[in-house]
Design a protein around this motif. Sequence first.
Motif, PDB file in Angstrom:
ATOM      1  N   ARG A  79       0.834  -1.211   0.000  1.00 21.41           N
ATOM      2  CA  ARG A  79       0.000   0.000   0.000  1.00 21.41           C
ATOM      3  C   ARG A  79       0.863   1.255   0.000  1.00 21.41           C
ATOM      4  O   ARG A  79       0.569   2.230  -0.709  1.00 21.41           O
ATOM      5  CB  ARG A  79      -0.940  -0.008   1.208  1.00 21.41           C
ATOM      6  N   ALA A  80       1.932   1.229   0.790  1.00 22.11           N
ATOM      7  CA  ALA A  80       2.795   2.404   0.882  1.00 22.11           C
ATOM      8  C   ALA A  80       3.493   2.707  -0.438  1.00 22.11           C
ATOM      9  O   ALA A  80       3.720   3.864  -0.789  1.00 22.11           O
ATOM     10  CB  ALA A  80       3.828   2.205   1.989  1.00 22.11           C
ATOM     11  N   HIS A  81       3.848   1.660  -1.182  1.00 23.04           N
ATOM     12  CA  HIS A  81       4.575   1.847  -2.439  1.00 23.04           C
ATOM     13  C   HIS A  81       3.674   1.752  -3.664  1.00 23.04           C
ATOM     14  O   HIS A  81       4.152   1.880  -4.791  1.00 23.04           O
ATOM     15  CB  HIS A  81       5.704   0.810  -2.550  1.00 23.04           C
ATOM     16  N   GLY A  82       2.395   1.511  -3.425  1.00 23.27           N
ATOM     17  CA  GLY A  82       1.459   1.368  -4.534  1.00 23.27           C
ATOM     18  C   GLY A  82       1.436   2.541  -5.497  1.00 23.27           C
ATOM     19  O   GLY A  82       1.473   2.345  -6.720  1.00 23.27           O
ATOM     20  N   PRO A  83       1.368   3.802  -5.018  1.00 21.98           N
ATOM     21  CA  PRO A  83       1.335   4.936  -5.949  1.00 21.98           C
ATOM     22  C   PRO A  83       2.544   4.987  -6.884  1.00 21.98           C
ATOM     23  O   PRO A  83       2.397   5.268  -8.070  1.00 21.98           O
ATOM     24  CB  PRO A  83       1.306   6.142  -5.003  1.00 21.98           C
ATOM     25  N   HIS A  84       3.725   4.703  -6.337  1.00 18.38           N
ATOM     26  CA  HIS A  84       4.922   4.703  -7.186  1.00 18.38           C
ATOM     27  C   HIS A  84       4.833   3.616  -8.246  1.00 18.38           C
ATOM     28  O   HIS A  84       5.101   3.868  -9.436  1.00 18.38           O
ATOM     29  CB  HIS A  84       6.173   4.484  -6.331  1.00 18.38           C
ATOM     30  N   VAL A  85       4.438   2.410  -7.834  1.00 22.96           N
ATOM     31  CA  VAL A  85       4.347   1.302  -8.792  1.00 22.96           C
ATOM     32  C   VAL A  85       3.305   1.620  -9.861  1.00 22.96           C
ATOM     33  O   VAL A  85       3.527   1.373 -11.056  1.00 22.96           O
ATOM     34  CB  VAL A  85       3.990  -0.009  -8.054  1.00 22.96           C
ATOM     35  N   THR A  86       2.181   2.186  -9.448  1.00 25.79           N
ATOM     36  CA  THR A  86       1.128   2.534 -10.405  1.00 25.79           C
ATOM     37  C   THR A  86       1.635   3.534 -11.442  1.00 25.79           C
ATOM     38  O   THR A  86       1.373   3.386 -12.647  1.00 25.79           O
ATOM     39  CB  THR A  86      -0.089   3.119  -9.673  1.00 25.79           C
ATOM     40  N   ARG A  87       2.360   4.546 -10.989  1.00 24.44           N
ATOM     41  CA  ARG A  87       2.906   5.536 -11.923  1.00 24.44           C
ATOM     42  C   ARG A  87       3.897   4.909 -12.891  1.00 24.44           C
ATOM     43  O   ARG A  87       3.874   5.197 -14.092  1.00 24.44           O
ATOM     44  CB  ARG A  87       3.584   6.677 -11.143  1.00 24.44           C
ATOM     45  N   MET A  88       4.746   4.031 -12.390  1.00 22.55           N
ATOM     46  CA  MET A  88       5.744   3.404 -13.252  1.00 22.55           C
ATOM     47  C   MET A  88       5.089   2.489 -14.289  1.00 22.55           C
ATOM     48  O   MET A  88       5.464   2.480 -15.464  1.00 22.55           O
ATOM     49  CB  MET A  88       6.744   2.619 -12.407  1.00 22.55           C
ATOM     50  N   LEU A  89       4.080   1.725 -13.870  1.00 20.47           N
ATOM     51  CA  LEU A  89       3.410   0.822 -14.801  1.00 20.47           C
ATOM     52  C   LEU A  89       2.610   1.598 -15.840  1.00 20.47           C
ATOM     53  O   LEU A  89       2.451   1.152 -16.984  1.00 20.47           O
ATOM     54  CB  LEU A  89       2.499  -0.145 -14.036  1.00 20.47           C
ATOM     55  N   ALA A  90       2.111   2.773 -15.441  1.00 19.80           N
ATOM     56  CA  ALA A  90       1.318   3.585 -16.374  1.00 19.80           C
ATOM     57  C   ALA A  90       2.149   4.143 -17.519  1.00 19.80           C
ATOM     58  O   ALA A  90       1.592   4.584 -18.533  1.00 19.80           O
ATOM     59  CB  ALA A  90       0.636   4.727 -15.612  1.00 19.80           C
ATOM     60  N   THR A  91       3.463   4.125 -17.402  1.00 23.30           N
ATOM     61  CA  THR A  91       4.320   4.623 -18.481  1.00 23.30           C
ATOM     62  C   THR A  91       4.286   3.710 -19.696  1.00 23.30           C
ATOM     63  O   THR A  91       4.671   4.116 -20.792  1.00 23.30           O
ATOM     64  CB  THR A  91       5.774   4.755 -18.007  1.00 23.30           C
ATOM     65  N   GLY A  92       3.854   2.466 -19.503  1.00 19.93           N
ATOM     66  CA  GLY A  92       3.842   1.510 -20.604  1.00 19.93           C
ATOM     67  C   GLY A  92       5.178   0.857 -20.869  1.00 19.93           C
ATOM     68  O   GLY A  92       5.306   0.060 -21.800  1.00 19.93           O
ATOM     69  N   ARG A  93       6.185   1.162 -20.070  1.00 13.69           N
ATOM     70  CA  ARG A  93       7.515   0.600 -20.285  1.00 13.69           C
ATOM     71  C   ARG A  93       7.645  -0.831 -19.767  1.00 13.69           C
ATOM     72  O   ARG A  93       8.585  -1.539 -20.123  1.00 13.69           O
ATOM     73  CB  ARG A  93       8.561   1.484 -19.582  1.00 13.69           C
ATOM     74  N   PHE A  94       6.708  -1.247 -18.927  1.00 15.82           N
ATOM     75  CA  PHE A  94       6.822  -2.562 -18.293  1.00 15.82           C
ATOM     76  C   PHE A  94       5.532  -3.361 -18.480  1.00 15.82           C
ATOM     77  O   PHE A  94       4.860  -3.711 -17.501  1.00 15.82           O
ATOM     78  CB  PHE A  94       7.125  -2.393 -16.802  1.00 15.82           C
ATOM     79  N   PRO A  95       5.163  -3.694 -19.704  1.00 12.85           N
ATOM     80  CA  PRO A  95       3.864  -4.339 -19.941  1.00 12.85           C
ATOM     81  C   PRO A  95       3.729  -5.725 -19.321  1.00 12.85           C
ATOM     82  O   PRO A  95       2.656  -6.080 -18.812  1.00 12.85           O
ATOM     83  CB  PRO A  95       3.774  -4.400 -21.471  1.00 12.85           C
TER      84      PRO A  95
END
Length: 236
Positions: free
Chosen positions: A179-195
């Motif tokens: 939960r604490a790191h969820g926002p960071h992971v969400t932002r990184m995945l939203a870049t499309g670089r890690f499908p």
Amino acid sequence: MTVWDRPEPQPRPVPLDRERIVAAAIELADEGGLEAVSLRKVAARLDTGPMRLYGFISTKEELFDLMVDEVHAEILPAERPGDWREALRGHAHRTRQAALRHEWLADLLGGRPSLGPNALAVTEGTLAALDGLDGLAGLDTTMRAVETVGAYLTGAIRREIANVRAERTTGLSKFDWQRAHGPHVTRMLATGRFPTLARAVHDGTDVDAETSFSTGLEWILDAVAAKLAPPEDGSR
């Protein structure tokens, strides 16, 4: 000469032997990890002087060897396993449970073989369950099978214990950390670089440590079984 080959000193007015020394060292390690173990601290736990311990144990490394062998008594099977797969599976689960009771064990797994009587008995029991298979698959193949299961076991236990320690150190459970790191992971995945990673995060099934360990172990045993099976044409 190993510590097991060296005789213990004769008793003095204050009773002391390797069994009591090792029990005290394990208590200290269970409470604070290997860094909490020293001959001075063990002597203090036993209400004696550090120099008395040197008559029983020459170095801290010898003490660690004795501690590991004592825990191997917890890993010994209660009865002879029915077959090689049951033997390897049981050994893996008992070792994991021992490491969860004594987290410091994870730090000492995977090095040179332990030569204490309990560790040798564990090894003998495992190899005895495979005895006779070398006539089908070859002795070297059966030895590699044991090594392969051991490598999985060591890696999986160390990873699990590292997570346990991280939770204790940070005060965050696995789900708290997510939960604490969820926002960071969400932002990184939203870049499309890690499908591929995104699909794993969103669609993958999250399982507990025991399920993960058991599943991986069964996959390893399946692979070992394939290697131990004789060729269909009977050739070696």
